[in-house]
Design a protein around this motif. Structure first.
Motif, mmCIF file in Angstrom:
data_model
loop_
_atom_site.group_PDB
_atom_site.id
_atom_site.type_symbol
_atom_site.label_atom_id
_atom_site.label_comp_id
_atom_site.label_asym_id
_atom_site.label_seq_id
_atom_site.Cartn_x
_atom_site.Cartn_y
_atom_site.Cartn_z
ATOM 1 N N ARG A 144 62.551 130.390 18.141
ATOM 2 C CA ARG A 144 62.516 131.704 17.490
ATOM 3 C C ARG A 144 61.238 131.898 16.692
ATOM 4 O O ARG A 144 60.662 132.989 16.666
ATOM 5 N N HIS A 190 67.400 142.755 24.896
ATOM 6 C CA HIS A 190 66.483 141.708 24.457
ATOM 7 C C HIS A 190 65.085 142.260 24.214
ATOM 8 O O HIS A 190 64.104 141.855 24.822
ATOM 9 N N ARG A 191 65.048 143.217 23.316
ATOM 10 C CA ARG A 191 63.773 143.802 22.883
ATOM 11 C C ARG A 191 62.899 142.730 22.229
ATOM 12 O O ARG A 191 61.694 142.668 22.458
ATOM 13 N N LEU A 208 65.533 137.675 17.513
ATOM 14 C CA LEU A 208 66.486 138.290 16.585
ATOM 15 C C LEU A 208 67.904 138.322 17.144
ATOM 16 O O LEU A 208 68.838 138.691 16.432
ATOM 17 N N ASN A 209 68.061 137.951 18.404
ATOM 18 C CA ASN A 209 69.385 137.978 19.049
ATOM 19 C C ASN A 209 70.106 136.668 18.781
ATOM 20 O O ASN A 209 70.327 135.860 19.675
ATOM 21 N N TRP A 234 59.785 147.904 25.322
ATOM 22 C CA TRP A 234 61.150 147.735 25.822
ATOM 23 C C TRP A 234 61.605 148.972 26.588
ATOM 24 O O TRP A 234 62.275 148.862 27.617
ATOM 25 N N PHE A 250 73.735 140.689 23.280
ATOM 26 C CA PHE A 250 72.531 139.894 23.035
ATOM 27 C C PHE A 250 71.905 139.384 24.324
ATOM 28 O O PHE A 250 70.778 138.870 24.297
ATOM 29 N N THR A 302 63.996 138.668 21.556
ATOM 30 C CA THR A 302 65.145 137.763 21.600
ATOM 31 C C THR A 302 65.226 136.840 20.390
ATOM 32 O O THR A 302 66.284 136.261 20.133
ATOM 33 N N LEU A 315 70.590 149.908 20.526
ATOM 34 C CA LEU A 315 71.449 148.762 20.250
ATOM 35 C C LEU A 315 72.889 149.210 20.067
ATOM 36 O O LEU A 315 73.825 148.569 20.572
ATOM 37 N N ASP A 317 70.511 140.113 13.540
ATOM 38 C CA ASP A 317 70.492 141.559 13.679
ATOM 39 C C ASP A 317 69.244 141.988 14.452
ATOM 40 O O ASP A 317 68.150 142.015 13.893
ATOM 41 N N PRO A 318 69.380 142.332 15.742
ATOM 42 C CA PRO A 318 68.228 142.788 16.518
ATOM 43 C C PRO A 318 67.563 144.025 15.929
ATOM 44 O O PRO A 318 66.379 144.279 16.179
ATOM 45 N N THR A 344 59.863 138.651 10.335
ATOM 46 C CA THR A 344 59.666 139.481 11.527
ATOM 47 C C THR A 344 58.386 140.296 11.389
ATOM 48 O O THR A 344 58.173 140.932 10.360
#
Length: 641
Positions: free
Chosen positions: A520, A467-468, A472-473, A320, A463, A470, A329, A478-479, A309
């Motif tokens: 992703r 969706h800051r 990670l969703n 966001w 999720f 996506t 979250l 873990d977002p 990430t």
């Protein structure tokens, strides 16, 4: 832990999603390719006889037969022989938690017998049925409208199947009990061991435990030795004959006692290689006492993605907030879990309330039903793992007690006015030595409901709202990783995996992941270019305003376009409808808002051509091979771990 007993050493699997158009014969044709690829085992989706037209196999109707649509037992044996010729083995998916309720219910003979004969059926113990709910009858909410309207319209009729009388409702077929066939349809129906009702009345009428909120998947009681034997005999026999080398266990958290199930499976297979579909939350670890090689790999997916990430979390978080999406979250998860309990899981909550009220009375701590319902609801809203693993008759682990303490503290803080009731429930949920039938049932059933709350509340609602980023969703993901990506977590996980679960699986994509790993990877690469991200969003945001679509949903659309580009109109439209309905903000599966959906699909169509399409293609060209670098890096990590 189990040691691998397969004649082929386990080094890597390749999953095959089997169905009528891609059965065992088709799988045989690609065996040489898979051998050249370097895998050690073919990993098959469920192979037992499923409902007609099944595309996945998780809707089993007959445990005694290998699916005819896939090629039958002979086809499976031929596939195994072909695999063995190339030095490969077979792993098979097992679905112990549930069977399907097919429209033609005679296809599921154990269930057909129960519907026909009620509690006197030889298979009455097979299913987790709430016999008390409808006074000894099984509630089936399968009608499209209330029963009176169905009868008035003449949609429910008498007929026969294989010489036996039946009730028919469109393509659905229900048995008629012996000596009850005479008279009008309504009279005949009133004498049956089941109650038919509208699907909208399921909160009051649904009479059995389900897989999550799927009415057509009825829970099976594999904790009973005779049911375990009947439902596993075919697969265990194929294992003994060397056709199947190991098993992947679907949704073990739905079972009455996952640990006992795994021990029984180990004994029956003489220690076959077995992995479990277990989603671990936060720092949760797989119970060390489980006789399994490990998980199916969602935990590996999470740590690999976290390591890759980009460090642009602050900028993306600010973006966001400007979009106007949910602020945190944690709050989104609480709201989403609360919503699914109220809208989707009312049958499960009501059954828990009755068990808790009885257990409290048995323990000399009588409680008022409204308080019990409110307290159970609050405890479920605050669950943070799929299960705590408290077992009647066994001393609870410290981890399990800590989880109960945590959700109790949070529930009491949220609803101090019912804190005394919550505290009583905490005592009941941990009382593993209770002799109360209601108390033991409450203890197990509460844990069985935690999984559906997490799956439907987090994976299938949160999720689709938060969706800051996506990428990670993801299932098991873990977002919050955006706030502190850390490669160190990967190293710690790898050390623990090597120490405790060296034969477990790692994965980046499964049949349940919401996005392909390449999608992703591209999103993670794109998230590094915050300037380009914001520039594209400004165009999509303007178009969304013109189409009357809210900004958070449009933000999800933008990321979908970037990650999966190029898309066909049909593929994009199907996904947008699913995503919007899962979010449950502007439209839902049960009550779709057609006007909103038309606007959303119109926005999606606009993005596939003209200025917006050109902007997407231009930005992706600027990103160059960054997405390939992330995708290959992730794959290298997965194959190395």
């Amino acid at each position: 832990m189990t040691e691998t007993t397969s004649p082929v050493p386990m080094t890597g699997t390749y999953r095959l999603q089997l169905h009528a158009e891609a059965g065992f014969a088709a799988a045989q044709r690609i065996v040489p390719y898979l051998a050249d690829l370097g895998v050690s085992h073919l990993y098959l989706s469920p192979v037992l006889q499923a409902a007609p037209g099944s595309m996945h196999g998780y809707d089993v109707v007959d445990h005694t037969r290998i699916s005819a649509e896939l090629g039958g037992e002979s086809g499976l044996i031929e596939l195994a022989a072909r695999a063995h010729e190339h030095g490969l083995g077979l792993i098979c998916d097992v679905v112990p938690n549930h069977m399907t309720v097919p429209a033609a219910t005679y296809l599921n003979q154990p269930l057909w017998e129960v519907l026909r004969d009620g509690r006197d059926a030889g298979t009455a113990s097979w299913f987790d049925i709430d016999w008390d709910l409808c006074d000894g009858r099984i509630g089936l909410p399968f009608l499209g409208q209330p029963l009176d309207a169905v009868l008035a319209a003449g949609e429910l009729t008498l007929g026969d199947h294989a010489g036996d009388p039946v009730l028919r409702y469109h393509d659905q077929v229900f048995p008629i009990a012996s000596d009850t066939a005479g008279g009008a349809v309504a009279d005949v129906l009133s004498r049956q061991h089941y109650v038919l009702a509208s699907w909208r009345d399921k909160a009051e009428i649904l009479g059995y435990r389900r897989f999550f909120d799927v009415d057509r998947l009825i829970a099976v009681r594999v904790e009973l030795p005779e049911v375990f034997h009947a439902t596993h005999r075919t697969l265990i026999d194929l294992h003994r004959r060397g056709v199947i080398d190991g098993f992947r266990i679907d949704h073990p958290d739905g079972l009455t006692d996952p640990e006992d199930y795994l021990e029984r499976l180990r004994a029956a297979t003489n220690g076959a290689w077995v992995v479990v579909e277990k989603i671990l939350e936060g720092d949760e670890e797989l119970p060390r006492s489980w006789t399994t090689a490990g998980t199916t790999g969602y935990d590996a997916l999470k740590v690999i993605q976290t390591a890759l990430t980009p460090p642009t979390g602050a900028a993306l978080d600010e973006q966001w907030r400007e979009v106007g999406g949910p602020t945190t979250l944690q709050e989104t998860e609480l709201e989403s879990k609360s919503l699914v309990i109220d809208r989707l899981l009312q049958p499960e909550l009501h059954r828990l309330v009755r068990r808790a009220t009885g257990a409290a009375a048995d323990a000399g701590m009588p409680l008022e039903t409204p308080d019990v319902e409110a307290a159970l609801r609050e405890l479920l809203v605050h669950v943070s793992v799929y299960r705590a693993y408290v077992r009647p008759g066994h001393e609870p682990s410290q981890e399990a007690l800590s989880e109960l303490d945590l959700i109790t503290a949070k529930a009491c803080a949220a609803r101090p006015q019912i804190a005394p009731t919550i505290e009583v429930l905490r005592r009941l949920l941990a009382d593993t030595e209770t002799t109360s039938a209601d108390g033991r049932d409450l203890m197990v059933r509460f844990q069985q409901v935690c999984g559906p709350v997490m799956a439907k509340g987090v994976e299938d609602t949160t999720f689709y709202r938060f969706h800051r980023l996506t990428a990670l969703n993801e299932v098991g993901g873990d977002p919050a990783a955006l706030e502190g990506p850390d490669p160190a977590a990967l190293h710690l996980w790898a050390e623990a995996q090597l120490d405790s679960w060296p034969d477990g699986l790692t994965t980046l994509s499964t049949h349940d992941t919401k996005r392909d790993e390449d999608v992703r990877a591209r999103l993670l690469a794109a998230a590094e270019d915050v300037i380009g991200w914001r520039a594209l969003w400004s165009l999509v945001e303007a178009a969304a305003g013109e189409h009357g679509v809210d900004a958070p949903t449009a933000y999800l659309l933008m990321q979908t376009l970037v990650g999966a580009w190029p898309l066909t109109p049909e593929r994009l439209s199907e996904y947008l409808l699913k995503a919007a309905r899962e979010a449950k903000m502007h439209t839902t599966w049960s009550d779709p808002d057609e006007a909103y959906e038309r606007r959303l699909l119109g926005l999606g169509a606009r993005c596939l051509s003209g200025e917006l399409a050109e902007a997407i293609e231009s930005w992706l060209a600027e990103l160059g091979s960054a997405d390939r670098a992330v995708a290959l890096g992730a794959k290298l990590l997965q194959l190395t771990l």
